[in-house]
Design a protein around this motif. Sequence first.
Motif, short mmCIF file in Angstrom:
data_model
loop_
_atom_site.label_atom_id
_atom_site.label_comp_id
_atom_site.label_asym_id
_atom_site.label_seq_id
_atom_site.Cartn_x
_atom_site.Cartn_y
_atom_site.Cartn_z
N GLN A 24 0.44 2.68 14.75
CA GLN A 24 -0.49 3.70 14.29
C GLN A 24 -0.50 3.85 12.78
OE1 GLN A 24 -2.56 5.24 16.49
NE2 GLN A 24 -1.63 3.77 17.93
N ALA A 25 0.05 2.87 12.08
CA ALA A 25 0.13 2.96 10.62
C ALA A 25 -1.27 2.99 10.01
CB ALA A 25 0.90 1.77 10.06
N SER A 26 -1.41 3.75 8.95
CA SER A 26 -2.68 3.84 8.25
C SER A 26 -2.90 2.57 7.44
CB SER A 26 -2.69 5.05 7.32
OG SER A 26 -1.77 4.86 6.26
N ALA A 27 -4.15 2.38 7.01
CA ALA A 27 -4.46 1.22 6.17
C ALA A 27 -3.66 1.26 4.89
CB ALA A 27 -5.96 1.20 5.87
N ALA A 28 -3.47 2.46 4.33
CA ALA A 28 -2.71 2.59 3.09
C ALA A 28 -1.26 2.15 3.30
CB ALA A 28 -2.74 4.04 2.59
N GLU A 29 -0.68 2.52 4.45
CA GLU A 29 0.70 2.12 4.72
C GLU A 29 0.80 0.61 4.92
OE1 GLU A 29 2.77 5.86 6.98
OE2 GLU A 29 1.26 4.73 8.09
N ARG A 30 -0.17 0.05 5.63
CA ARG A 30 -0.12 -1.39 5.89
C ARG A 30 -0.25 -2.21 4.62
NH1 ARG A 30 -3.29 0.11 10.41
NH2 ARG A 30 -5.19 -0.66 9.42
N THR A 31 -0.81 -1.61 3.58
CA THR A 31 -0.98 -2.32 2.31
C THR A 31 0.35 -2.83 1.77
OG1 THR A 31 -2.94 -1.03 1.75
CG2 THR A 31 -1.81 -2.12 -0.07
N VAL A 32 1.43 -2.13 2.04
CA VAL A 32 2.71 -2.52 1.48
C VAL A 32 3.20 -3.84 2.06
CG1 VAL A 32 4.29 -1.40 3.13
CG2 VAL A 32 4.93 -1.56 0.71
#
Length: 311
Positions: A24-32
């Motif tokens: 359920q990670a957000s797109a912003a979190e997946r950016t890392v």
Amino acid sequence: MRRRTLLLSMSAAAAGGLAVKAGQASAAERTVLSSVKNSTLVARTVTPYVPQAGQSPGAVRTVARHNFSFARDGRALPTEVWYPVGPGPYPVVLFSHGLHAQPDDYAELLAGWALAGFVVAAPRYPHTATGTSRFNAYDLVNQPEDASEVLTQIVARNTSGSGPLRGRLDTARLAAAGHSGGGITTAGLFSAHRDQRLKAGILVSGTDFLGTPFTGPPAAMLMVHGRQDTSVRYDAARTVYEAIPWSRAMLSVTEGGHQISGAPLTTVSAAFLRWSLYGGRPGLEAAAAQGSVATLDNELAAAALSAGSTS
């Protein structure tokens, strides 16, 4: 730039891999983690980093270990410290572990640095370490600030309390290193969360942090990466290397995967740390000349020459 053949032994351990589910990670979190396949950083020319001249401490015969209980904003950061048994003062290296890993997984490397004359502080991160009850790979976004806080607490021990580090630290000579997710954390310390106290950084099987360019005052950087790495692609790491705007070097292990360990890594990285924190000759090529098969890109020479020495 110089290339040389060398051998780095490869660990069979699985710790530190970056294969995770998005959940359920957000797109912003997946950016890392987006840059493990392709980095968007842009190549930059090298601005020489000139080390602060000094006499580096010699190798020691014995190292000791001490555990500290640090925290940042409620985030527990228990930290293992390997340190040389001697009067010092010794420079400090902050080490960040990979995903599903812990400081003890890197004991051979960290103890090797301590034997070479460095105090090594290795925090256990709250949501990416092995055995954590709430594992979250995307918590990497918080780890550069964790690392800076641990470094602050370690430096403070040089003048406070009665612990084993009191009066033994060279607090003007600080470096950071990390493997895999810890390499991403380390990249963050030289980009989005620049810690200007740091003079040098080592990224082992790492990549960039949130696609953020390196920034701040010049520092020396070493990257170590396997060409067969399937967790963090070599091409992504190569892009990151070429985007480092300061004196830089890269060991590319021809048959290497995501796990890299052994005496050659220890000696090469120790030589890099010794030069970046004390000056003199970089000495990476001599340290790396242990067998085959890898290449060494060495762009530290420009800084060495500007400081009046040779590579």
